[in-house]
Design a protein around this motif. Sequence first.
Motif, PDB file in Angstrom:
ATOM      1  N   ARG A 131      -1.565  -1.368 -29.726  1.00 20.66           N
ATOM      2  CA  ARG A 131      -2.763  -1.626 -28.923  1.00 20.66           C
ATOM      3  C   ARG A 131      -3.364  -0.313 -28.425  1.00 20.66           C
ATOM      4  NH1 ARG A 131      -1.611  -5.914 -24.282  1.00 20.66           N
ATOM      5  NH2 ARG A 131      -3.751  -5.222 -23.846  1.00 20.66           N
ATOM      6  N   TYR A 144      -4.994   1.468 -25.333  1.00 22.25           N
ATOM      7  CA  TYR A 144      -5.121   1.387 -23.877  1.00 22.25           C
ATOM      8  C   TYR A 144      -6.143   2.431 -23.445  1.00 22.25           C
ATOM      9  CZ  TYR A 144      -0.856  -1.398 -24.141  1.00 22.25           C
ATOM     10  OH  TYR A 144       0.071  -2.374 -24.437  1.00 22.25           O
ATOM     11  N   ARG A 145      -7.120   2.012 -22.665  1.00 27.36           N
ATOM     12  CA  ARG A 145      -8.245   2.891 -22.314  1.00 27.36           C
ATOM     13  C   ARG A 145      -8.178   3.312 -20.849  1.00 27.36           C
ATOM     14  NH1 ARG A 145     -11.274   2.839 -26.726  1.00 27.36           N
ATOM     15  NH2 ARG A 145     -11.139   1.001 -28.097  1.00 27.36           N
ATOM     16  N   SER A 204      -8.060   7.349 -24.140  1.00 24.84           N
ATOM     17  CA  SER A 204      -7.300   6.221 -24.669  1.00 24.84           C
ATOM     18  C   SER A 204      -6.001   6.693 -25.302  1.00 24.84           C
ATOM     19  CB  SER A 204      -8.118   5.423 -25.690  1.00 24.84           C
ATOM     20  OG  SER A 204      -8.289   6.152 -26.877  1.00 24.84           O
ATOM     21  N   ARG A 254      -2.826   5.066 -28.042  1.00 28.43           N
ATOM     22  CA  ARG A 254      -2.277   3.991 -28.877  1.00 28.43           C
ATOM     23  C   ARG A 254      -0.945   4.456 -29.433  1.00 28.43           C
ATOM     24  NH1 ARG A 254      -5.533   4.189 -32.911  1.00 28.43           N
ATOM     25  NH2 ARG A 254      -4.091   4.900 -34.529  1.00 28.43           N
ATOM     26  N   CYS A 300       4.211   8.051 -21.270  1.00 27.63           N
ATOM     27  CA  CYS A 300       3.460   6.798 -21.370  1.00 27.63           C
ATOM     28  C   CYS A 300       4.426   5.611 -21.325  1.00 27.63           C
ATOM     29  CB  CYS A 300       2.669   6.756 -22.674  1.00 27.63           C
ATOM     30  SG  CYS A 300       1.685   8.235 -23.001  1.00 27.63           S
ATOM     31  N   VAL A 349       4.439   1.162 -20.988  1.00 27.25           N
ATOM     32  CA  VAL A 349       3.676  -0.085 -21.004  1.00 27.25           C
ATOM     33  C   VAL A 349       4.432  -1.134 -20.204  1.00 27.25           C
ATOM     34  CG1 VAL A 349       2.780  -1.946 -22.446  1.00 27.25           C
ATOM     35  CG2 VAL A 349       2.617   0.429 -23.226  1.00 27.25           C
ATOM     36  N   ASP A 362       0.253  -5.827 -19.854  1.00 28.79           N
ATOM     37  CA  ASP A 362      -0.996  -5.408 -20.501  1.00 28.79           C
ATOM     38  C   ASP A 362      -1.483  -4.047 -20.025  1.00 28.79           C
ATOM     39  OD1 ASP A 362      -1.142  -7.783 -21.940  1.00 28.79           O
ATOM     40  OD2 ASP A 362      -2.253  -8.816 -20.358  1.00 28.79           O
ATOM     41  N   VAL A 363      -0.660  -3.347 -19.296  1.00 30.21           N
ATOM     42  CA  VAL A 363      -1.097  -2.097 -18.663  1.00 30.21           C
ATOM     43  C   VAL A 363      -0.220  -0.943 -19.136  1.00 30.21           C
ATOM     44  CG1 VAL A 363      -1.379  -0.872 -16.479  1.00 30.21           C
ATOM     45  CG2 VAL A 363      -1.984  -3.301 -16.640  1.00 30.21           C
ATOM     46  N   MET A 364      -0.870   0.151 -19.485  1.00 25.75           N
ATOM     47  CA  MET A 364      -0.145   1.388 -19.754  1.00 25.75           C
ATOM     48  C   MET A 364      -0.363   2.351 -18.592  1.00 25.75           C
ATOM     49  SD  MET A 364      -0.516   4.263 -22.790  1.00 25.75           S
ATOM     50  CE  MET A 364       0.398   3.360 -24.047  1.00 25.75           C
ATOM     51  N   SER A 418      -4.273   2.246 -17.251  1.00 28.98           N
ATOM     52  CA  SER A 418      -5.301   1.763 -18.175  1.00 28.98           C
ATOM     53  C   SER A 418      -6.170   0.711 -17.536  1.00 28.98           C
ATOM     54  CB  SER A 418      -4.630   1.202 -19.439  1.00 28.98           C
ATOM     55  OG  SER A 418      -3.832   0.079 -19.098  1.00 28.98           O
TER      56      SER A 418
END
Length: 465
Positions: A345, A347-348, A359, A361, A438, A440, A443-445, A464
Amino acid sequence: MSRLPRSTPEAQGLSSAALDSFVGALDAGRPEIQTVMLLRHGHVVLEEEWSPYRLDDRHLLFSVSKSFTSTAVGLAIDEGLLSLDDAVTSFFDSSELPDTVSDNLAAMKVRHLLTMTTGHSKDTVEALSRDRRMVKIFLGLDVEHEPGTVFVYNSGATYMLSAILQRLTGERLLDYLKPRLFEPLGATEATWQVSREGITVGGWGLSINTETLACFGQLLLQHGEWQGKQLVPAEWYAAATARQVPNDSEENPDWKQGYGFQFWRGRHNTYRGDGAFGQFCLVFPEHDAALIVTSATTDMQAILNTAWEYLLPALEGKEVPAVARPERLELPPPAGAAPAAGDGRTYRFAGDNSVGLTSVRIDADGTGTFTFRDLSDDSVHELRCAAGDWHEQSAPGTVPDGAPESGARVLTSAYGDGDAFVATLRWVETPFVATLTCRVDGDVMTVVGRLNVSFAPTEFTLTSD
């Protein structure tokens, strides 16, 4: 192509074993050394690069730039364009001057810009950086003290020197110096940051390679003469590198020996240009030697202390403490387990952080893709980070703290730390190194970032969107 002759240390009155000890001491110290070059009697007797850094790469010099701006001022004075006693206000029109020009501002002269005695109580550069009208802001600031009475290190003063030269010559500082200095020295790689109002920043932002800086050191030793031609008046360098004003209020011993015209005086009758995080052009006039260092440290005094303990005795023909020199000089990538598979995914993040990260990934093969916003023009660049040796990529403009003229060459590596993907990025045309951890959660990084050196906080946390 080499521009300076090479020689063995012994042929120039030095001991190879002593220089090996100096290199070993630099390598063993806390400051991260990236390149070193030593000149003696006009010859290169020591040149080292700590892989993945390279002597041929241009390197961001920060305030060593000031000594080149001083050179330009000396040339302009020699050409009759200005004098040390010209009033600063005389170069600017009413649209840039404050409605009321204070007595102290009226008394500020070119020599006060050169000697950092403008009368301001602190460095003006932070105030200037808030707006594109840097000249107007500088002239509008309060001048608390009578110019010439108080030394306060002031990069804004050097910016004003560049602005004055641009008004007088119709050229930006780099363009003015190209035929007069850089081209004779063979410095075809030189770049220099330009402000948003179109002025070469002067006090910082110059990027050249290690040998070009060594050529500048040799030019200083030769009193402005290069290959039989007087590029810079000898009288200018004599004055610029002399103690023009006291700076006893500075804390570190080598920063309180007096200040010239954009040059620092140092202990042991040395002088130098130096730049943030350990960039040095250190001149030993009594020993006909110059030491060039590019590095990454918050303790610049430690590098000078190593020079005094290990290099100075070698130049004096004295015994040097023995330190083992490593077989290989390198800054290897961090070691660790291979990163775990990612979810693929993207993450922005809001791109206003200090490294411009927008971002991240992490793919199933354990490779991370980091997207950065170019801090100079808002374009985007991707950097891939994977386990193993350094991976070289190109990403101009993605440099912490800015530096839009530098940073094209980036080296990356990654490892796994439990559930975290840890990326290391080296902008090898600068001192900057970033470590991005990083993780995760749902749904959040979250990215916890750390910079090795920075004018801003060195640690930050991003979450993110």
